[in-house]
Design a protein around this motif. Structure first.
Motif, PDB file in Angstrom:
ATOM      1  N   GLY A   1       0.799  -1.213   0.000  1.00  0.00           N
ATOM      2  CA  GLY A   1       0.000   0.000   0.000  1.00  0.00           C
ATOM      3  C   GLY A   1       0.832   1.263   0.000  1.00  0.00           C
ATOM      4  O   GLY A   1       0.404   2.297  -0.528  1.00  0.00           O
ATOM      5  N   SER A   2       2.021   1.205   0.557  1.00  0.00           N
ATOM      6  CA  SER A   2       2.886   2.386   0.594  1.00  0.00           C
ATOM      7  C   SER A   2       3.463   2.718  -0.778  1.00  0.00           C
ATOM      8  O   SER A   2       3.969   3.821  -0.986  1.00  0.00           O
ATOM      9  CB  SER A   2       4.033   2.171   1.590  1.00  0.00           C
ATOM     10  OG  SER A   2       5.002   1.258   1.078  1.00  0.00           O
ATOM     11  N   MET A   3       3.411   1.770  -1.695  1.00  0.00           N
ATOM     12  CA  MET A   3       3.878   2.020  -3.067  1.00  0.00           C
ATOM     13  C   MET A   3       2.806   1.586  -4.060  1.00  0.00           C
ATOM     14  O   MET A   3       3.068   0.896  -5.052  1.00  0.00           O
ATOM     15  CB  MET A   3       5.207   1.315  -3.316  1.00  0.00           C
ATOM     16  CG  MET A   3       5.243  -0.161  -3.016  1.00  0.00           C
ATOM     17  SD  MET A   3       6.949  -0.831  -3.094  1.00  0.00           S
ATOM     18  CE  MET A   3       7.623  -0.291  -1.515  1.00  0.00           C
ATOM     19  N   ALA A   4       1.576   2.037  -3.783  1.00  0.00           N
ATOM     20  CA  ALA A   4       0.439   1.642  -4.609  1.00  0.00           C
ATOM     21  C   ALA A   4       0.592   2.098  -6.055  1.00  0.00           C
ATOM     22  O   ALA A   4       0.205   1.380  -6.982  1.00  0.00           O
ATOM     23  CB  ALA A   4      -0.846   2.199  -4.004  1.00  0.00           C
ATOM     24  N   LEU A   5       1.149   3.283  -6.270  1.00  0.00           N
ATOM     25  CA  LEU A   5       1.316   3.766  -7.637  1.00  0.00           C
ATOM     26  C   LEU A   5       2.269   2.875  -8.420  1.00  0.00           C
ATOM     27  O   LEU A   5       2.009   2.526  -9.585  1.00  0.00           O
ATOM     28  CB  LEU A   5       1.832   5.206  -7.618  1.00  0.00           C
ATOM     29  CG  LEU A   5       2.130   5.824  -8.984  1.00  0.00           C
ATOM     30  CD1 LEU A   5       0.871   5.879  -9.828  1.00  0.00           C
ATOM     31  CD2 LEU A   5       2.737   7.224  -8.827  1.00  0.00           C
ATOM     32  N   THR A   6       3.369   2.481  -7.802  1.00  0.00           N
ATOM     33  CA  THR A   6       4.320   1.589  -8.466  1.00  0.00           C
ATOM     34  C   THR A   6       3.674   0.254  -8.808  1.00  0.00           C
ATOM     35  O   THR A   6       3.835  -0.264  -9.929  1.00  0.00           O
ATOM     36  CB  THR A   6       5.545   1.365  -7.560  1.00  0.00           C
ATOM     37  OG1 THR A   6       6.228   2.608  -7.369  1.00  0.00           O
ATOM     38  CG2 THR A   6       6.496   0.351  -8.165  1.00  0.00           C
ATOM     39  N   ILE A   7       2.943  -0.314  -7.865  1.00  0.00           N
ATOM     40  CA  ILE A   7       2.325  -1.616  -8.087  1.00  0.00           C
ATOM     41  C   ILE A   7       1.216  -1.530  -9.130  1.00  0.00           C
ATOM     42  O   ILE A   7       1.097  -2.390 -10.012  1.00  0.00           O
ATOM     43  CB  ILE A   7       1.799  -2.175  -6.754  1.00  0.00           C
ATOM     44  CG1 ILE A   7       2.980  -2.574  -5.882  1.00  0.00           C
ATOM     45  CG2 ILE A   7       0.881  -3.371  -6.973  1.00  0.00           C
ATOM     46  CD1 ILE A   7       2.595  -3.045  -4.507  1.00  0.00           C
TER      47      ILE A   7
ATOM     48  N   THR B   1       7.544  -5.904  -0.289  1.00  0.00           N
ATOM     49  CA  THR B   1       8.157  -6.141   1.024  1.00  0.00           C
ATOM     50  C   THR B   1       9.674  -6.019   0.947  1.00  0.00           C
ATOM     51  O   THR B   1      10.299  -5.344   1.778  1.00  0.00           O
ATOM     52  CB  THR B   1       7.767  -7.531   1.545  1.00  0.00           C
ATOM     53  OG1 THR B   1       6.339  -7.595   1.676  1.00  0.00           O
ATOM     54  CG2 THR B   1       8.401  -7.810   2.888  1.00  0.00           C
ATOM     55  N   LEU B   2      10.261  -6.651  -0.046  1.00  0.00           N
ATOM     56  CA  LEU B   2      11.714  -6.589  -0.192  1.00  0.00           C
ATOM     57  C   LEU B   2      12.182  -5.169  -0.475  1.00  0.00           C
ATOM     58  O   LEU B   2      13.169  -4.689   0.097  1.00  0.00           O
ATOM     59  CB  LEU B   2      12.170  -7.537  -1.300  1.00  0.00           C
ATOM     60  CG  LEU B   2      12.028  -9.029  -0.998  1.00  0.00           C
ATOM     61  CD1 LEU B   2      12.349  -9.856  -2.234  1.00  0.00           C
ATOM     62  CD2 LEU B   2      12.946  -9.423   0.165  1.00  0.00           C
ATOM     63  N   TRP B   3      11.470  -4.473  -1.366  1.00  0.00           N
ATOM     64  CA  TRP B   3      11.859  -3.104  -1.698  1.00  0.00           C
ATOM     65  C   TRP B   3      11.762  -2.205  -0.467  1.00  0.00           C
ATOM     66  O   TRP B   3      12.659  -1.417  -0.179  1.00  0.00           O
ATOM     67  CB  TRP B   3      10.973  -2.564  -2.818  1.00  0.00           C
ATOM     68  CG  TRP B   3      11.426  -1.222  -3.315  1.00  0.00           C
ATOM     69  CD1 TRP B   3      11.241  -0.004  -2.699  1.00  0.00           C
ATOM     70  CD2 TRP B   3      12.169  -0.942  -4.511  1.00  0.00           C
ATOM     71  NE1 TRP B   3      11.793   1.011  -3.443  1.00  0.00           N
ATOM     72  CE2 TRP B   3      12.368   0.463  -4.562  1.00  0.00           C
ATOM     73  CE3 TRP B   3      12.649  -1.732  -5.554  1.00  0.00           C
ATOM     74  CZ2 TRP B   3      13.044   1.078  -5.616  1.00  0.00           C
ATOM     75  CZ3 TRP B   3      13.321  -1.112  -6.600  1.00  0.00           C
ATOM     76  CH2 TRP B   3      13.513   0.270  -6.619  1.00  0.00           C
ATOM     77  N   ARG B   4      10.666  -2.340   0.262  1.00  0.00           N
ATOM     78  CA  ARG B   4      10.453  -1.498   1.436  1.00  0.00           C
ATOM     79  C   ARG B   4      11.515  -1.752   2.505  1.00  0.00           C
ATOM     80  O   ARG B   4      12.017  -0.818   3.129  1.00  0.00           O
ATOM     81  CB  ARG B   4       9.058  -1.788   1.999  1.00  0.00           C
ATOM     82  CG  ARG B   4       8.658  -0.956   3.208  1.00  0.00           C
ATOM     83  CD  ARG B   4       8.318   0.440   2.809  1.00  0.00           C
ATOM     84  NE  ARG B   4       7.810   1.214   3.938  1.00  0.00           N
ATOM     85  CZ  ARG B   4       7.761   2.523   3.981  1.00  0.00           C
ATOM     86  NH1 ARG B   4       8.201   3.218   2.959  1.00  0.00           N
ATOM     87  NH2 ARG B   4       7.280   3.165   5.021  1.00  0.00           N
ATOM     88  N   MET B   5      11.862  -3.022   2.695  1.00  0.00           N
ATOM     89  CA  MET B   5      12.854  -3.361   3.717  1.00  0.00           C
ATOM     90  C   MET B   5      14.242  -2.868   3.337  1.00  0.00           C
ATOM     91  O   MET B   5      15.005  -2.401   4.192  1.00  0.00           O
ATOM     92  CB  MET B   5      12.867  -4.868   3.948  1.00  0.00           C
ATOM     93  CG  MET B   5      11.610  -5.412   4.605  1.00  0.00           C
ATOM     94  SD  MET B   5      11.616  -7.216   4.728  1.00  0.00           S
ATOM     95  CE  MET B   5      12.992  -7.460   5.836  1.00  0.00           C
ATOM     96  N   LEU B   6      14.566  -2.966   2.056  1.00  0.00           N
ATOM     97  CA  LEU B   6      15.932  -2.662   1.623  1.00  0.00           C
ATOM     98  C   LEU B   6      16.123  -1.216   1.164  1.00  0.00           C
ATOM     99  O   LEU B   6      17.177  -0.624   1.391  1.00  0.00           O
ATOM    100  CB  LEU B   6      16.332  -3.609   0.488  1.00  0.00           C
ATOM    101  CG  LEU B   6      16.339  -5.110   0.839  1.00  0.00           C
ATOM    102  CD1 LEU B   6      16.643  -5.936  -0.406  1.00  0.00           C
ATOM    103  CD2 LEU B   6      17.357  -5.390   1.942  1.00  0.00           C
ATOM    104  N   LEU B   7      15.091  -0.661   0.511  1.00  0.00           N
ATOM    105  CA  LEU B   7      15.263   0.639  -0.132  1.00  0.00           C
ATOM    106  C   LEU B   7      14.285   1.697   0.345  1.00  0.00           C
ATOM    107  O   LEU B   7      14.415   2.873  -0.017  1.00  0.00           O
ATOM    108  CB  LEU B   7      15.142   0.480  -1.656  1.00  0.00           C
ATOM    109  CG  LEU B   7      16.173  -0.451  -2.301  1.00  0.00           C
ATOM    110  CD1 LEU B   7      15.834  -0.698  -3.760  1.00  0.00           C
ATOM    111  CD2 LEU B   7      17.571   0.137  -2.173  1.00  0.00           C
ATOM    112  N   GLY B   8      13.287   1.309   1.117  1.00  0.00           N
ATOM    113  CA  GLY B   8      12.349   2.293   1.640  1.00  0.00           C
ATOM    114  C   GLY B   8      11.239   2.612   0.667  1.00  0.00           C
ATOM    115  O   GLY B   8      10.509   1.732   0.223  1.00  0.00           O
ATOM    116  N   ARG B   9      11.080   3.867   0.325  1.00  0.00           N
ATOM    117  CA  ARG B   9       9.965   4.339  -0.486  1.00  0.00           C
ATOM    118  C   ARG B   9       9.977   3.709  -1.871  1.00  0.00           C
ATOM    119  O   ARG B   9      11.037   3.461  -2.446  1.00  0.00           O
ATOM    120  CB  ARG B   9      10.066   5.861  -0.609  1.00  0.00           C
ATOM    121  CG  ARG B   9       8.762   6.561  -0.885  1.00  0.00           C
ATOM    122  CD  ARG B   9       8.951   8.056  -0.748  1.00  0.00           C
ATOM    123  NE  ARG B   9       7.706   8.775  -0.871  1.00  0.00           N
ATOM    124  CZ  ARG B   9       7.610  10.093  -0.925  1.00  0.00           C
ATOM    125  NH1 ARG B   9       8.705  10.820  -0.850  1.00  0.00           N
ATOM    126  NH2 ARG B   9       6.440  10.680  -1.030  1.00  0.00           N
ATOM    127  N   GLY B  10       8.770   3.458  -2.432  1.00  0.00           N
ATOM    128  CA  GLY B  10       8.663   2.886  -3.764  1.00  0.00           C
ATOM    129  C   GLY B  10       9.304   3.777  -4.819  1.00  0.00           C
ATOM    130  O   GLY B  10       9.392   5.004  -4.639  1.00  0.00           O
TER     131      GLY B  10
END
Length: 423
Positions: A340-346, A381-390
């Motif tokens: 949900g934090s990177m809804a636009l990317t998804i 999940t991986l992106w958020r954990m490793l890189l933060g914002r989408g």
């Protein structure tokens, strides 16, 4: 859409990275995955099995998400607008200038991105160009508090569908759609997500976002209000259509008034009603203008006041449920919150995949939906954990921040620039 909160205090479950409200991200993920369900079609759902029960359950899930997912998406955009502009206490002065600049950048970029996604040829009514327009229409409302926003949302819900009906009744038949949006008329009245309907969702979300969503009393009131609106919208429509005979008026309109239904064999009336009911379930943004009785339907994408009431009600219930769930189970919900934090990317990514692989909502491909959802959850999940914002969220935020800096540097300081309303 950013939901960074410019105020300190207890605001419900938060993600330690950036102070996001987890429950809102969870709700946004559900909205995006609901659109996955619609875009990939009933045949993409395999978890229920291939027997009669499984097919019925898949169809029920598809109908549950159709229309309500895009409405929830727009509603949560309104919530985010409120969070960006002070939440319970609207910002003013320089802080308001900066917020308007950020929102304007988001509107323009989203509109352009929507056009580009439309050019991929994916068989999807892309919402992003409409979304950008909704942000522009919301700019004059940023200083309003919850009561005023609630009144405006109610007025749009009541008057918007009626005005749309009356104006469209005097318009020429619109040409066959070849894209998600064909111009200003589509945006306002005749498109898949017309502002005459969808601005009610956005402004209702802004009203909700102006409340203290962490307060149990507020959540209880929103849940009760949501249940009441859902009952009014869906229950009121059913009452008017079936016990009170509205469906027969629509059958009469479909037949051009040439047949007296009261004198028709009841065995012939039933299939005619079924045909009209099926047509009502396949609308794409607005109702026909053959009969005022169309304004009492509440099927997905009918664009009536009854549909708006029902969809806002379900959006409120979803928001409260997700915030309560995040309070008690933030860690297990981390993958959903990350998505949900990177809804636009998804959202953008799933359209690109559908276009690249030639998928269609008419395909019979069980477990395709599950594959999309699981893939999105893992990637987010991986992106958020490793890189933060989408990635798209980061680029959009950076562009908005840069323009906001230019605006405030070029303009003289404005009284009240602390972001708090004057005493």
């Amino acid at each position: 859409m950013s939901q960074q909160i410019p105020q300190r205090g207890a605001e419900g479950a938060r993600d330690a990275r950036g102070g996001r409200i987890v429950g809102i991200d969870v709700a946004r993920a559900l909205a995006v995955f609901g659109m996955f369900t619609v875009h990939l079609g009933v045949g993409s759902i395999g978890v229920f099995g291939g027997d009669a029960f499984g097919e019925s359950a898949a169809e029920a899930l598809h109908q549950l998400t159709r229309g309500r997912s895009s409405a929830l998406f727009a509603f949560l955009a309104g919530v985010s607008l409120a969070l960006m502009t002070g939440r319970t206490r609207p910002v003013d002065g320089t802080a308001l200038q900066r917020a308007r600049a950020r929102i304007l950048v988001r509107a323009l970029v989203l509109a352009l991105l929507g056009v580009l996604l439309d050019l991929t040829g994916a068989p999807i009514a892309v919402i992003l160009t409409y979304y950008g327009g909704f942000f522009l229409l919301a700019l004059p409302l940023l200083r309003l508090r919850a009561p005023a926003l609630g009144c405006i949302a109610g007025a749009v819900a009541v008057l918007g569908p009626v005005l749309s009906y009356l104006v469209r009744d005097r318009m020429a038949e619109p040409p066959l759609r070849v894209s998600s949006i064909g111009g200003i008329t589509d945006f306002l009245l005749t498109g898949y997500y017309p502002a005459a309907t969808f601005m009610a969702f956005v402004v209702a979300g802004m009203a909700a976002g102006r409340l203290d969503l962490a307060a149990p009393r507020v959540r209880a009131a929103l849940a009760a209000g949501g249940a009441g609106l859902a009952l009014l919208g869906y229950g009121g429509s059913w009452l008017l259509l079936y016990p009170l005979g509205g469906i027969d008026r629509l059958v009469q309109a479909r037949l051009g008034g040439a047949v007296d239904l009261s004198a028709t064999d009841p065995l012939l009336r039933a299939p005619m009603r079924s045909d009209v009911a099926a047509e009502l379930g396949d609308l794409h943004g607005q109702v026909p203008t053959d009969s005022l009785w169309y304004l009492v339907v509440a099927t997905p994408h009918s664009g009536t006041g009854f549909e708006i009431a029902g969809a806002v009600g379900t959006a409120l219930l979803a928001l409260v449920a997700c915030m309560v769930a995040a309070d008690v189970a933030a860690a297990p919900l981390y993958p959903l919150a990350a998505a949900g934090s990177m809804a636009l990317t998804i959202y953008t990514g799933h359209i690109l995949v559908i276009a690249a692989l030639g998928y269609s909502f008419q395909d019979d491909a069980p477990f395709r939906l599950e594959a999309f959802v699981i893939g999105a959850l893992l990637a987010a999940t991986l992106w958020r954990m490793l890189l933060g914002r989408g990635p798209l969220e980061r680029a959009l935020g950076s562009a908005g921040d840069a323009v906001a800096e230019l605006v405030t540097a070029a303009a003289p300081p404005v009284e009240g620039g602390t972001g708090r309303p004057p005493p």
